[in-house]
Design a protein around this motif. Structure first.
Motif, PDB file in Angstrom:
ATOM      1  N   THR A 261      48.237 -60.336   1.639  1.00 42.63           N
ATOM      2  CA  THR A 261      47.852 -59.252   2.856  1.00 42.63           C
ATOM      3  C   THR A 261      46.042 -59.342   2.801  1.00 42.63           C
TER       4      THR A 261
ATOM      5  N   ALA B   9      44.439 -57.591   1.556  1.00 43.66           N
ATOM      6  CA  ALA B   9      43.899 -56.389   1.292  1.00 43.66           C
ATOM      7  C   ALA B   9      43.640 -56.138  -0.200  1.00 43.66           C
ATOM      8  N   THR B  10      42.931 -55.009  -0.719  1.00 41.44           N
ATOM      9  CA  THR B  10      42.669 -54.747  -2.101  1.00 41.44           C
ATOM     10  C   THR B  10      43.765 -53.765  -2.437  1.00 41.44           C
TER      11      THR B  10
ATOM     12  N   HIS C  56      42.074 -57.706  -5.954  1.00 40.38           N
ATOM     13  CA  HIS C  56      41.613 -57.798  -4.664  1.00 40.38           C
ATOM     14  C   HIS C  56      41.476 -59.371  -4.353  1.00 40.38           C
TER      15      HIS C  56
ATOM     16  N   THR D  88      35.476 -59.751  -0.923  1.00 39.62           N
ATOM     17  CA  THR D  88      35.935 -58.469  -0.180  1.00 39.62           C
ATOM     18  C   THR D  88      34.912 -57.373  -0.865  1.00 39.62           C
TER      19      THR D  88
ATOM     20  N   PHE E  24      36.678 -47.259   5.031  1.00 35.40           N
ATOM     21  CA  PHE E  24      37.762 -47.974   4.351  1.00 35.40           C
ATOM     22  C   PHE E  24      38.879 -47.244   4.448  1.00 35.40           C
TER      23      PHE E  24
ATOM     24  N   SER F  41      43.452 -46.979   3.867  1.00 37.63           N
ATOM     25  CA  SER F  41      44.589 -47.350   2.860  1.00 37.63           C
ATOM     26  C   SER F  41      46.057 -46.773   3.447  1.00 37.63           C
TER      27      SER F  41
ATOM     28  N   LEU G 253      47.313 -50.428  -0.368  1.00 39.27           N
ATOM     29  CA  LEU G 253      46.578 -51.529   0.323  1.00 39.27           C
ATOM     30  C   LEU G 253      45.241 -50.991   0.785  1.00 39.27           C
ATOM     31  N   THR G 254      44.222 -51.393   0.380  1.00 40.76           N
ATOM     32  CA  THR G 254      43.073 -50.910   1.260  1.00 40.76           C
ATOM     33  C   THR G 254      42.215 -51.952   1.936  1.00 40.76           C
ATOM     34  N   VAL G 255      41.834 -51.832   3.189  1.00 41.20           N
ATOM     35  CA  VAL G 255      41.193 -52.618   4.161  1.00 41.20           C
ATOM     36  C   VAL G 255      39.998 -52.008   4.431  1.00 41.20           C
TER      37      VAL G 255
ATOM     38  N   LEU H 218      51.104 -53.115   6.784  1.00 39.02           N
ATOM     39  CA  LEU H 218      50.639 -52.786   5.495  1.00 39.02           C
ATOM     40  C   LEU H 218      51.615 -52.037   4.847  1.00 39.02           C
TER      41      LEU H 218
END
Length: 254
Positions: free
Chosen positions: A96, A98-99, A117, A121, A199, A201, A219-221, A233
């Motif tokens: 993804t 994402a973290t 991650h 990032t 941020f 999530s 999932l964090t972006v 996500l």
């Protein structure tokens, strides 16, 4: 009685005792598990010899023994949750971009146990060991959404128990209840700038064998000019959470 059925019955008996608030009579065990009384007594006597159950003669009841406690303690020492989740988080981060985090509830906080991650990032405040207000995080709300309402009320009895970080997020028990109801129906939780500006999530819960929320995968972006890709996500988070549920031997509540 062959060895395999006997082992299965012994494990069912142990699990049954583990779910009771206190010691139980052998007749009640036989009735609840649908087993012959003679078989239950044989199992109990054999398990007592190994220390897994203990007989309370004055009460005519049976309870868990020291050996059962030792097994439970060993389970915690092996960090099974983290070990089972880590490869899922690595795959999520790679696929993804994402973290990915693994979080659990710690009172009214989300405690983060794992973070994976992709390279290059930005650093996030949600590092391993960090605790954040559960009602603001996607992970926390994904778990709160599946708790009994009375338990949520005990954690958030009034507006004074709501922490504010960025001016966003629920601030009263009523607002939280509405958010949790909607996110429970959706099957995932979304947080946009409620913990850290810039941020967002998305998170989904994994469940234990009782159907209770055990942990959340998020999932964090970074927030950008484009809308948050919530469906993609959410699908990834839910798929990973379902796999973690399977690995835990759990089940999603009906």
């Amino acid at each position: 009685m062959s060895h395999v059925p006997a082992a299965t019955r012994a494990l069912r008996l142990l699990r049954y005792l583990a779910t009771r608030p206190g010691p139980v009579a052998a007749t009640a065990i036989a009735s609840e598990l649908g087993l012959p009384r003679s078989s239950v007594y044989q199992l109990l006597e054999a398990m007592a010899e190994e220390g897994f159950v203990v007989h309370l003669p004055e009460e005519h009841r049976w309870g868990l023994g020291v050996a059962a406690f030792e097994i439970g303690s060993a389970f915690l020492r092996h960090d099974p949750l983290e070990r089972l989740a880590r490869p899922l988080l690595r795959q999520l981060a790679e696929e993804t971009g994402a973290t990915a985090h693994l979080g659990v509830l710690h009172g009214a906080d989300t405690l983060y146990l794992l973070k994976e991650h992709p390279p290059h990032t930005p650093a996030l405040v949600t590092g391993v060991g960090v605790r954040l207000p559960a009602h603001l995080t996607a992970s926390g709300r994904a778990l709160l959404a599946h708790l009994p309402r009375a338990q949520v009320r005990a954690l958030y009895p009034d507006a004074g128990h709501f922490v504010d970080r960025t001016g966003r997020g629920p601030r009263t028990p009523g607002e939280l209840r509405e958010v949790l109801t909607a996110e429970r129906r959706a099957g995932f939780s979304v947080e946009e700038g409620q913990v850290s500006e810039g941020f967002s999530s998305v998170a989904a819960a994994a469940f234990d064998h009782n159907g209770a929320p055990a942990a959340a995968i998020s999932l964090t972006v970074p927030a950008g000019d484009r809308p948050l890709p919530v469906p993609a996500l959410a699908a990834s988070a839910r798929e990973a959470a379902a796999e973690l549920t399977r690995r835990l031997g759990g089940r999603r509540p009906g």
